[in-house]
Design a protein around this motif. Sequence first.
Motif, mmCIF file in Angstrom:
data_model
loop_
_atom_site.group_PDB
_atom_site.id
_atom_site.type_symbol
_atom_site.label_atom_id
_atom_site.label_comp_id
_atom_site.label_asym_id
_atom_site.label_seq_id
_atom_site.Cartn_x
_atom_site.Cartn_y
_atom_site.Cartn_z
ATOM 1 N N PHE B 65 1.018 7.634 40.943
ATOM 2 C CA PHE B 65 0.444 6.762 40.566
ATOM 3 C C PHE B 65 -0.637 5.840 41.594
ATOM 4 O O PHE B 65 -1.355 6.278 41.564
ATOM 5 N N THR B 71 -3.073 9.001 35.442
ATOM 6 C CA THR B 71 -3.069 6.718 34.505
ATOM 7 C C THR B 71 -2.241 7.321 33.566
ATOM 8 O O THR B 71 -1.163 7.810 33.280
ATOM 9 N N THR B 72 -1.419 5.352 33.245
ATOM 10 C CA THR B 72 -0.663 5.605 32.146
ATOM 11 C C THR B 72 -1.497 4.501 31.112
ATOM 12 O O THR B 72 -2.463 3.575 31.710
ATOM 13 N N TYR B 86 2.632 8.260 30.695
ATOM 14 C CA TYR B 86 1.342 8.816 32.370
ATOM 15 C C TYR B 86 0.936 10.312 31.650
ATOM 16 O O TYR B 86 0.830 10.989 30.827
#
Lengths: 228, 120
Positions: B65, B71-72, B86
Amino acid sequence: MNDISAPSGTRGGIDTYVAAVRAALADLPAGTRDELVRDLPDHLAEVAAEHTGPLDDRLGPPARYAAELRAAAGLPEPRGAVAAPAPVPLPTRLNHGLGRLIGYETFGRFAADLRPAWWVLRGSLAEVLLAALLIGAWPDAGRLMYLSGPVSVFRYLLAAMAVALPFTLAGVLVSVRLGRARLDAGQRTVVALVGLVLVGVAIYSVWPLAVAVLRRGAVPELLYWIFG
Amino acid sequence: MVFRFTDYHRPVDTSQLLKGVLDLAVLAVLRDEDGYGYDILRRLRSAGLEEVGDASVYGTLRRLFQAGHLTTYVVPSEEGPHRKYYALNPSGRAQLTTSTKVWRGFASTMDTILSEGASA
């Protein structure tokens, strides 16, 4: 399988583990540390839901978890003060030491593997005892001592076991069901006490017989009958 | 259930081999479907990577990350915890492609060395 009554899977156990991991990461800036630890409570909750027993058994001690976490996150290892590991308490050391002796990571894991065997034993004892009380079928240890030698004793016991088999099976089923049930601490105490009583009665009943068999030098004779 | 920490009598230790490729493994299991931390861990284990440690996976997720490959997003839930998912972003997909090529090349080279070593 999902027995969530194990203490370390509770909120308290999780909080303890998380706090210990945070402590091991104390040298990191607060923001980084928070990030690393943010997913940990949910993670531990998932682990606790899937496995019985202490979190340490499944994930290792918090200090080691923290070290592995920071290494995988690409963060530098702590310098200086954090080098010496905290002293490990004796019960934990025993747990790991004894376990390694028999090829398990911890002794607790071995005990967990043995639980079903205990359930079977407990159920058998319960039903044999019940059958004895109800049908007066429990071999009178005193009378048995007058049987002519170990061979007939052995055959007698085998025959008794065969007759008791359906009852034993019923008892084992109940016992296993109990073992896998989610009980609160009070209920578990009662069940444990009943188990202790069963084992005590069994030992008490068989003790004179065992003494008699050994005293007569009967063991070699018995072995000869089996293997001779 | 796999108890990786207690597989004391495991004959082959793959954890050293795993350290180098865990990034690639994590990217790969996210290729077709996003996942949250423990879910990703489960996918890796059921794919056969029983040695992989929980902390290693979570740490790797953070590092990927930070490197800008993931991306989360949070999925709220009424029962149970809100889960942080995620997902691969374009940079992550590119990294997956590149790393896959590197891995395949390396594995092929090792196969050659091993077979030549055996016959030498």
